[in-house]
Design an enzyme around this catalytic site. Structure first.
Site, short mmCIF file in Angstrom:
data_model
loop_
_atom_site.label_atom_id
_atom_site.label_comp_id
_atom_site.label_asym_id
_atom_site.label_seq_id
_atom_site.Cartn_x
_atom_site.Cartn_y
_atom_site.Cartn_z
N GLY A 198 0.83 -1.20 0.00
CA GLY A 198 0.00 0.00 0.00
C GLY A 198 0.86 1.24 0.00
N VAL A 202 0.13 4.61 5.32
CA VAL A 202 -0.39 3.44 6.04
C VAL A 202 0.75 2.48 6.37
CG1 VAL A 202 -2.10 1.59 6.01
CG2 VAL A 202 -2.61 3.75 4.87
N GLY A 203 1.77 2.45 5.52
CA GLY A 203 2.94 1.62 5.80
C GLY A 203 3.55 1.95 7.17
N GLU A 220 5.58 -3.21 1.03
CA GLU A 220 5.66 -3.03 -0.43
C GLU A 220 4.95 -1.72 -0.73
OE1 GLU A 220 7.31 -5.18 -2.33
OE2 GLU A 220 7.64 -6.66 -0.74
N CYS A 254 1.68 0.47 -9.14
CA CYS A 254 2.74 0.98 -8.24
C CYS A 254 4.04 1.26 -9.01
CB CYS A 254 3.00 0.00 -7.11
SG CYS A 254 3.35 -1.67 -7.70
P1 NAD Z 1 -3.39 2.21 1.28
O1 NAD Z 1 -2.10 2.30 2.01
O2 NAD Z 1 -4.36 3.32 1.41
O3 NAD Z 1 -4.20 0.88 1.73
C1 NAD Z 1 -3.62 -0.39 1.72
C2 NAD Z 1 -4.34 -1.27 2.73
O4 NAD Z 1 -4.23 -0.72 4.02
C3 NAD Z 1 -5.81 -1.49 2.47
O5 NAD Z 1 -6.12 -2.86 2.66
C4 NAD Z 1 -6.49 -0.64 3.52
O6 NAD Z 1 -7.71 -1.20 3.97
C5 NAD Z 1 -5.49 -0.63 4.65
N1 NAD Z 1 -5.54 0.62 5.43
C6 NAD Z 1 -5.83 1.85 4.97
N2 NAD Z 1 -5.74 2.76 5.97
C7 NAD Z 1 -5.37 2.07 7.08
C8 NAD Z 1 -5.11 2.44 8.42
N3 NAD Z 1 -5.21 3.71 8.84
N4 NAD Z 1 -4.76 1.48 9.29
C9 NAD Z 1 -4.64 0.19 8.90
N5 NAD Z 1 -4.88 -0.21 7.63
C10 NAD Z 1 -5.25 0.71 6.73
O7 NAD Z 1 -2.99 1.95 -0.23
P2 NAD Z 1 -3.91 1.89 -1.50
O8 NAD Z 1 -4.50 3.24 -1.74
O9 NAD Z 1 -4.83 0.74 -1.42
O10 NAD Z 1 -2.84 1.57 -2.66
C11 NAD Z 1 -2.11 2.58 -3.29
C12 NAD Z 1 -0.67 2.62 -2.81
O11 NAD Z 1 -0.12 1.32 -2.77
C13 NAD Z 1 0.22 3.41 -3.75
O12 NAD Z 1 1.12 4.18 -3.01
C14 NAD Z 1 0.95 2.34 -4.53
O13 NAD Z 1 2.18 2.75 -5.08
C15 NAD Z 1 1.12 1.29 -3.48
N6 NAD Z 1 1.30 -0.02 -4.09
C16 NAD Z 1 2.49 -0.65 -3.96
C17 NAD Z 1 2.68 -1.87 -4.57
C18 NAD Z 1 3.96 -2.63 -4.47
O14 NAD Z 1 3.96 -3.79 -4.85
N7 NAD Z 1 5.03 -2.07 -3.97
C19 NAD Z 1 1.65 -2.44 -5.30
C20 NAD Z 1 0.45 -1.75 -5.40
C21 NAD Z 1 0.28 -0.55 -4.79
#
Ligand code: NAD
Length: 467
Positions: A198, A202-203, A220, A254
């Site tokens: 993500g 959130v990471g 990731e 991503c």
């Molecule tokens: P996100 O970080 O918003 O959400 C990812 C996950 O985290 C979801 O399942 C969501 O329910 C959960 N989440 C959201 N907020 C949270 C919180 N406060 N506490 C705990 N969990 C929470 O990411 P997104 O919008 O779904 O995806 C987009 C991002 O992901 C972009 O930055 C993209 O580059 C990255 N991404 C990376 C890869 C990779 O392989 N490196 C692949 C796809 C996407």
């Protein structure tokens, strides 16, 4: 869903799901290679038999063209499964390492031990691949896994919740639907490993929660993956491959090329070709093309509209429509350095094209920013290629194409610095979900005094000889 995961009100209870997985893992049922292989075959059956349901869910969530759904979610994951099935026996074998004189007579080896109970948290952009891909590695490594797909892709999440258990043994895999509240609750539980895909914000939250229990994590993440175009590049091919990478899944990838940094001598010719390619791929009005996806949600659509404002001169596209979540493939130029689009991950079909004086300036620009997940280089100059490889840092590099390095199972996929840490795909997935346990096996028939106290002068002299 079987009875044990349902609470008295008849709803699925994530804590019961978790308890079931923990009990299953502790029973040792994931240790045998054949059992792992059976689970992988079951997962493949899910992909094959639910192909049309998966395609429909991805169309509902992302307007994903059927071919893209097949290629990047179904075929990709099937490929990972086949690769794991072919190599599992070798991966699982203990690895002998050299035993130094000090530890002789003895044998040293590494055992690949399953990490245990794993939480996989997925994003919405490839909502199936990005939970099932890690699952392949987790099952191959002998872990039990709780999947938490993204709530922003609800059709895919619902499909995984309702159908995966019909194929894959629920002692190995459970799926929990939900968003922030549900994920927060899960993060408070004791897992042996957390695999998060993500955004950076959130990471950090995930890593903080994991730190409370010292749970190891893989993050990731994303970032701004630059695409460098040298004057030696084949511009026709570069334009096709850049536009393909930027418009695949409407730019919501991503590793999509975030922006292009192009040698000033070929700036205008490349721009012309980029514009021409959009037309060739999607016609005069991409809105009517069946091969062009949609933005996942109104929130993300608004975010892209805001990014476009103040992003410089629109050289192509720029049209958008909130109601249908359409955002045209768009090229911008003459972008102010202070514009948010220069700093935020775009994650949509807007392509800034930025001229550069030479490769040193381009490299300096890349190195001033957080380390990206991918770096693309279009060039036909071996020396320049070496320079870019040596002087920049990124999760991966792809020369003369975009996105495709993900499809090579022998290449670990993951970030570095701000784009995350921990890698997967192919063997790297198996390694990520395994603990490399160090084992030294000693014999007892040889037990000289020399290393034991009292450390007399003569023992010390002999002991030093061994070290
Ligand atoms: P996100 O970080 O918003 O959400 C990812 C996950 O985290 C979801 O399942 C969501 O329910 C959960 N989440 C959201 N907020 C949270 C919180 N406060 N506490 C705990 N969990 C929470 O990411 P997104 O919008 O779904 O995806 C987009 C991002 O992901 C972009 O930055 C993209 O580059 C990255 N991404 C990376 C890869 C990779 O392989 N490196 C692949 C796809 C996407």
């Amino acid at each position: 869903m079987i009875e044990t995961e349902v609470n008295t009100s008849g709803t699925v209870d994530p804590m019961r799901q978790l308890a079931r997985l923990r009990t299953a893992f502790d029973s040792g049922l994931t240790r045998a290679r054949d059992a792992r292989k059976r689970r992988l075959v079951e997962l493949r059956r899910f992909l094959v038999e639910c192909e049309s349901e998966i395609t429909q869910a991805l169309s509902a969530d992302l307007g994903r063209p059927a071919f893209e759904a097949y290629a990047s979610e179904i075929a990709f994951t099937k490929g990972e499964i086949t690769y794991a099935l072919e190599h599992l026996a070798r991966w699982m074998r203990p690895e002998r390492v050299r035993t130094p004189l000090l530890a002789q007579p003895g044998r040293s080896f590494i055992i690949h031990e399953p990490r245990g109970l794993v939480l996989v948290i997925g994003p919405w952009n490839y909502p199936l691949q990005l939970v099932l891909g890690p699952l392949v590695g987790a099952m191959a490594a002998g872990c039990c896994t709780l999947l938490k797909p993204s709530e922003i892709a609800p059709a895919t999440s619902e499909l995984l919740c309702s159908r995966l258990g019909d194929f894959v043994d629920p002692d190995w895999v459970q799926v929990v639907a939900g968003g922030v509240a549900e994920t927060t609750a899960l993060l408070a539980e004791p897992f042996d490993y957390i695999f998060f895909t993500g955004g950076e914000v959130v990471g950090r939250i995930v890593m903080e929660a994991a730190a409370k229990r010292l749970t190891p994590v893989a993050l990731e993440l994303g970032g701004k993956s630059p695409c460098l175009v040298d004057r030696t590049a084949d511009l026709d091919v570069a334009a096709r491959r850049i536009i393909w990478g930027k418009t695949y899944n409407a730019g919501q990838t991503c590793v999509a090329p975030d922006h292009v940094i192009v040698h000033q001598h070929v700036f205008e010719p490349l721009l012309d070709r980029l514009k021409k390619t959009i037309h060739e791929f999607f016609g005069a009005n991409p809105r009517t093309s069946p091969d062009y996806g949609r933005i996942v949600s109104e929130r993300h659509h608004r975010r892209l509209v805001q990014l476009l404002e103040g992003a410089g001169v629109v050289a192509a596209g720029g049209e958008h429509d909130l109601a249908s979540r359409y955002f045209a493939p768009t090229i911008v130029r003459e972008i102010p350095e202070s514009a948010p689009i220069q700093h935020e991950e775009i994650f949509g079909p807007i392509l800034p094209v930025i001229p550069t004086a030479d490769i040193d300036e381009a490299i300096a620009r890349v190195n001033r920013r957080p380390k990206p997940l991918a770096l693309y280089l279009f060039a036909n100059d071996a020396k320049l290629e070496r320079e870019v490889l040596e002087r920049t840092s990124s999760g991966g590099v792809l020369v003369n194409h975009t996105l495709l390095h993900l499809a090579v199972p022998g290449l670990p996929f993951g970030g570095v610095g701000a784009s995350g840490f921990g890698a997967y795909h192919g063997r790297a997935s198996f390694q990520t979900f395994s603990h490399a346990k160090a084992v030294l096996k000693k014999r007892t028939w040889f037990d000289p005094d020399v290393f034991y106290p009292p450390y007399t002068a003569s023992k010390t002299r002999i002991g030093r000889w061994f070290l």
